[in-house]
Scaffold this active site. Structure first.
Site, mmCIF file in Angstrom:
data_model
loop_
_atom_site.group_PDB
_atom_site.id
_atom_site.type_symbol
_atom_site.label_atom_id
_atom_site.label_comp_id
_atom_site.label_asym_id
_atom_site.label_seq_id
_atom_site.Cartn_x
_atom_site.Cartn_y
_atom_site.Cartn_z
ATOM 1 N N GLN A 193 64.467 17.016 38.187
ATOM 2 C CA GLN A 193 63.188 17.464 38.739
ATOM 3 C C GLN A 193 63.383 18.744 39.544
ATOM 4 O O GLN A 193 64.514 19.176 39.790
ATOM 5 C CB GLN A 193 62.615 16.376 39.649
ATOM 6 C CG GLN A 193 63.533 16.024 40.803
ATOM 7 C CD GLN A 193 63.241 14.688 41.433
ATOM 8 O OE1 GLN A 193 62.164 14.145 41.294
ATOM 9 N NE2 GLN A 193 64.214 14.140 42.156
ATOM 10 N N HIS A 210 59.016 5.214 57.083
ATOM 11 C CA HIS A 210 60.318 4.562 56.938
ATOM 12 C C HIS A 210 60.486 3.376 57.887
ATOM 13 O O HIS A 210 61.148 2.397 57.537
ATOM 14 C CB HIS A 210 61.437 5.593 57.120
ATOM 15 C CG HIS A 210 61.520 6.566 55.991
ATOM 16 N ND1 HIS A 210 61.019 7.846 56.061
ATOM 17 C CD2 HIS A 210 61.999 6.421 54.730
ATOM 18 C CE1 HIS A 210 61.210 8.458 54.908
ATOM 19 N NE2 HIS A 210 61.802 7.621 54.077
ATOM 20 N N ASP A 225 66.894 10.803 49.795
ATOM 21 C CA ASP A 225 66.853 11.688 50.964
ATOM 22 C C ASP A 225 67.607 11.123 52.158
ATOM 23 O O ASP A 225 67.823 11.811 53.156
ATOM 24 C CB ASP A 225 65.408 11.991 51.362
ATOM 25 C CG ASP A 225 64.560 10.731 51.537
ATOM 26 O OD1 ASP A 225 65.139 9.652 51.777
ATOM 27 O OD2 ASP A 225 63.320 10.826 51.411
ATOM 28 N N GLU A 227 70.199 6.100 43.307
ATOM 29 C CA GLU A 227 69.279 7.234 43.199
ATOM 30 C C GLU A 227 69.468 7.918 41.845
ATOM 31 O O GLU A 227 70.601 8.227 41.449
ATOM 32 C CB GLU A 227 69.533 8.230 44.332
ATOM 33 C CG GLU A 227 68.862 9.578 44.180
ATOM 34 C CD GLU A 227 67.344 9.511 44.115
ATOM 35 O OE1 GLU A 227 66.770 10.150 43.208
ATOM 36 O OE2 GLU A 227 66.743 8.813 44.951
ATOM 37 N N ASP A 276 69.794 5.595 36.986
ATOM 38 C CA ASP A 276 68.440 5.065 36.954
ATOM 39 C C ASP A 276 68.452 3.630 37.496
ATOM 40 O O ASP A 276 69.209 2.787 37.007
ATOM 41 C CB ASP A 276 67.915 5.078 35.517
ATOM 42 C CG ASP A 276 66.530 4.484 35.402
ATOM 43 O OD1 ASP A 276 66.417 3.263 35.222
ATOM 44 O OD2 ASP A 276 65.554 5.248 35.495
ATOM 45 N N ASP A 299 62.281 2.276 47.443
ATOM 46 C CA ASP A 299 61.736 3.525 47.993
ATOM 47 C C ASP A 299 61.600 4.529 46.855
ATOM 48 O O ASP A 299 62.338 5.509 46.759
ATOM 49 C CB ASP A 299 62.679 4.051 49.081
ATOM 50 C CG ASP A 299 62.099 5.254 49.817
ATOM 51 O OD1 ASP A 299 60.885 5.486 49.707
ATOM 52 O OD2 ASP A 299 62.874 5.952 50.487
#
Length: 545
Positions: free
Chosen positions: A262, A293, A315, A335, A369, A387
């Site tokens: 992305q 959060h 993040d 992630e 994934d 998240d």
């Protein structure tokens, strides 16, 4: 007995070529192949860019492809008027297609960046490009018949075979070569240049005896002009992208990188306030990320929390909250995009915000994934935190499916809790309660709650309000309306009885969340309940408000 078809009009006179007829025939088929590849690249560029700018990739693909197929039929009919001068007509057609198709991505991006609207432009380009592509084959059929009038049926078969193979090559080249190496804008410009060169060579060299000196001169000038426009645009494409980003995100764009997954954009100075955009959608804003959060993580930490699994959250901000519990022994972050994790480790503003979470020895990062990773048994966790992007985004729908939650259930320890970000219950209640219905179908019992605290941005495309207004994160208003009660929605789930909403006795000091606030947030979410909703599955996603 089947009668032979009658010739309704005299066949065109065979043209003299600079090569043998067999070689000329193969050259025309090669042009068919290249034109088909270029045409499919134009289609895929429009679909990809529209999905990024507008959102809902299924809808954008349906609009672009259906409009283009219809327009191709119109183009085939209009091509009849050009058959008497097929060479000149094809030359002009390819120049028009090169210019329109090559610049379509830049025009679409510019329309969104400076006006905030790109749907009309998208349909206009899909219609125009479709008409031009549809006129190609009839004219190429006329040209190849000028070379040889024998075996008309075989000629049609050869033309279609070259067209289909070219479409295959173009369809594979776009995602695997053009997009990762050149990006969307440069890919379109290069494709347009190839279109212009191939069309010009066919007409100006192979069929040059079909042209008058005046036509040949005009086509040469037109080809040179189109190539000059495309070349100039290619040289200036980086400046254009920077200007467009400033128009979308504001003047303080500090980092803009295209990872393998992305586009990641960071705005704000190293000392903040930081805004993180993923594929144009506002993902995190330093102004209020703590509200999100704290609500996502801390209710789930009430109970055993020695081992914690975070799905998404590259993040490092959810991990920051988890690591505040000293009795948490291990945290696994799964992630999809390692580029986000890389920025979270190295960018000064982002590392300051996540308090250098990735330096903690308790954390382990897996770049994969989450859905695929869960399919392999890997032990159990006391807490699982999801998240991930909003369920209203088409690419995220699988992470809110019954099958996905079934995989999560398999790795959840006895008495474990699952925390899910499920979209805003006030502005998108059907989506929110569909997530709850899906959790129930997977064997969970869930307790709803929400967290208020920001003005909704535009989830379906780049969030223009956040950068400009100083508020917003985790763009939840997936309908793109940007209206309604601001905030986020969450579900705390467990197998068996629903877990009690609350905070752990040893919870660290929090900026917003208290037991009283959590009770009020649970009541606020409950009053939006929509009963009787079916669960969402991989084969039947239902997140469409």
């Amino acid at each position: 007995m089947i009668d032979q078809p009658q010739q309704l009009s005299p066949p065109p006179q065979a043209v003299r070529l600079p090569v043998r007829p067999a070689a000329g025939r193969h050259l025309v088929l090669l042009v068919v192949f290249v034109c088909a590849a270029c045409g499919l690249v134009y289609e895929l560029e429009l679909v990809a860019l529209a999905s990024y700018l507008i959102g809902d990739s299924v809808t954008q693909a349906s609009v672009v492809l259906s409009v283009m197929v219809f327009a191709m039929g119109v183009g085939s009919l209009l091509a009849k008027r050009l058959r008497c001068r097929a060479a000149v007509g094809f030359g002009l057609l390819e120049l028009s297609l090169a210019l329109v198709g090559g610049c379509s991505a830049m025009a679409l991006y510019a329309s969104f960046a400076w006006t905030g609207e790109s749907r009309v432009v998208l349909v206009g380009f899909a219609l125009t490009i479709g008409v031009l592509i549809g006129a190609e084959l009839p004219l190429l059929m006329s040209l190849i018949q000028r070379i040889s009038r024998r075996d008309a049926e075989g000629t049609v078969a050869d033309l279609f075979a070259a067209d289909y193979v070219g479409a295959l090559v173009g369809g594979l080249a776009f995602p695997f070569l053009l997009l990762p190496w050149l990006g969307q804008l440069t890919s379109g410009l290069l494709t347009g240049a190839v279109n212009a060169v191939v069309g010009g060579l066919l007409v100006l060299w192979l069929f040059r005896r079909d042209l008058t000196p005046r036509s040949r001169a005009w086509l040469l000038v037109a080809n040179a002009s189109v190539l000059a426009v495309l070349g100039t645009a290619t040289v200036l494409v980086d400046d254009f992208e920077r200007a467009a980003r400033r128009a979308v995100y504001g003047d303080d764009v500090r980092v803009a990188v295209q990872t393998g997954v992305q586009e990641v954009v960071l705005t704000g100075g190293p000392l903040g306030p930081l805004d993180l955009f993923l594929d144009g959608r506002l993902w995190t804003s330093e102004r209020d990320e703590y509200v999100y959060h704290e609500a996502l993580v801390h209710p789930a930490m009430r109970g055993p929390h020695s081992r914690v699994l975070i799905l998404g959250g590259g993040d490092g901000l959810a991990a920051r909250e988890v690591l505040r519990y000293r009795d948490t022994r291990s945290v696994t972050v799964v992630e999809l995009d390692p580029g986000v994790v890389r920025l979270a480790r190295t960018d000064p503003a982002l590392t300051r915000l996540n308090q250098h979470a990735y330096r903690d020895h308790r954390i382990r990062v897996v770049a994969q994934d989450p859905f695929s990773w869960l399919r392999v048994p890997r032990g159990s966790w006391d807490v699982v935190i999801v998240d991930l992007p909003d369920p209203g985004i088409t690419g995220s729908a699988k992470f809110y499916s019954q099958e996905f939650y079934g995989l999560v259930a398999a790795v959840l320890a006895d008495g474990g809790r699952l925390a899910v970000h499920a979209g805003p219950p006030d502005t998108r209640p059907r989506t929110y309660w569909t997530v709850e219905a899906t959790l129930r179908a997977a064997g969970f019992t869930a307790g709803p709650y929400r967290a208020a605290g920001r003005v909704s941005g535009v989830a379906a495309g780049p969030d223009r309000t956040a950068a400009g207004s100083g508020s917003g994160s985790r763009s939840d208003s997936g309908s793109g309306s940007g209206s309604g009660v601001p905030g986020w929605g969450f579900l705390l789930a467990a197998r068996g009885p629903a877990p009690r909403l609350g905070l752990d006795p040893d919870a660290p000091p929090l900026r917003r969340l208290t037991r009283a606030v959590l009770a009020a947030d649970a009541w606020g979410a409950e009053r939006t309940r929509v009963p009787g909703l079916p669960p969402s599955t991989l084969s039947h996603p239902r997140y469409q408000d």
